[in-house]
Enzyme design. Sequence first.
Site, PDB file in Angstrom:
ATOM      1  N   GLN A  94       0.643  -1.130  -0.016  1.00  0.00           N
ATOM      2  CA  GLN A  94       0.032  -0.092  -0.104  1.00  0.00           C
ATOM      3  C   GLN A  94       0.688   1.343   0.036  1.00  0.00           C
ATOM      4  O   GLN A  94       2.103   1.176   0.364  1.00  0.00           O
ATOM      5  CB  GLN A  94      -0.879  -0.198   1.308  1.00  0.00           C
ATOM      6  CG  GLN A  94      -0.315  -0.126   2.520  1.00  0.00           C
ATOM      7  CD  GLN A  94      -1.118  -0.283   3.619  1.00  0.00           C
ATOM      8  OE1 GLN A  94      -0.623  -0.790   4.903  1.00  0.00           O
ATOM      9  NE2 GLN A  94      -2.189   0.304   3.661  1.00  0.00           N
ATOM     10  N   GLU A 178      -7.875   5.686   6.282  1.00  0.00           N
ATOM     11  CA  GLU A 178      -7.664   4.485   7.758  1.00  0.00           C
ATOM     12  C   GLU A 178      -7.233   5.359   8.749  1.00  0.00           C
ATOM     13  O   GLU A 178      -6.190   6.192   8.704  1.00  0.00           O
ATOM     14  CB  GLU A 178      -6.633   3.309   7.069  1.00  0.00           C
ATOM     15  CG  GLU A 178      -6.182   2.456   8.528  1.00  0.00           C
ATOM     16  CD  GLU A 178      -5.342   1.502   8.121  1.00  0.00           C
ATOM     17  OE1 GLU A 178      -5.000   0.837   9.004  1.00  0.00           O
ATOM     18  OE2 GLU A 178      -4.732   1.576   7.080  1.00  0.00           O
TER      19      GLU A 178
END
Length: 238
Positions: A94, A178
């Site tokens: 990521q 997130e």
Amino acid sequence: MRRILSRVATVAVAAASLAATAVPVGAAAAPGLSFRPLHYNINGYNWGGYAAQGSGFTSVSAAWTEANATCNSTNDLYAPWVGIDGYGSSTVEQTGVATDCSSGRAVHQAWYEMYPANPVYLSTSSYPVSAGDHITASVTYAGSSKYTLKLNDSTRGWTYTTSKSLSAQRTSAEVIIESPTGAYPNFGTLNFTSATVNGNSLGSYGPVALDPSNGAYEARTSALGSSGTSFSETYLRE
């Protein structure tokens, strides 16, 4: 660097499980925790956005404008990112931009992570990011367990690309916000655009929608746009 959390027990347990620490590239990293998909559920917990599920994912990409976030507390920390794996698997490939409030003000810093390896934060002098910058992020599987992670800030005129190896399942692809601490700064509304998976629209994979929740919803994920490549995240509470 490890963040010391002073939150309710459920968040403290989650934080204690985050063993990775930030590793700077050419500069001290903003204090932060690993952007690891811990304790998400169908309501998201610390994830907001969309996760496509299946097998053989080879690429994911999306763009956004970095939000002008307001810190509610020094515990606030969040990041928009794109990645492969993570939703239901033990690895994540990521990259994105973190907004960290541990200093008392919002600090933006580009990063990538090949979990379970530590996250790597990019030099803020070589790869600066500010609110209002247009960011494009992508993760591409290059074969033979190799991944290319790319982050571009077209406002500042820089691109960072790295290639890393990891044995991974490639069973999901995500476009996500997130908060590893379970505490979001007030980022207003963040719009993801040009969200694609394997070169097709994110929506064509029927992805799971996630709303981050820590006792109450912290942000709301919109429906996908008609093209299946855009959606928004709207802040609700810390």
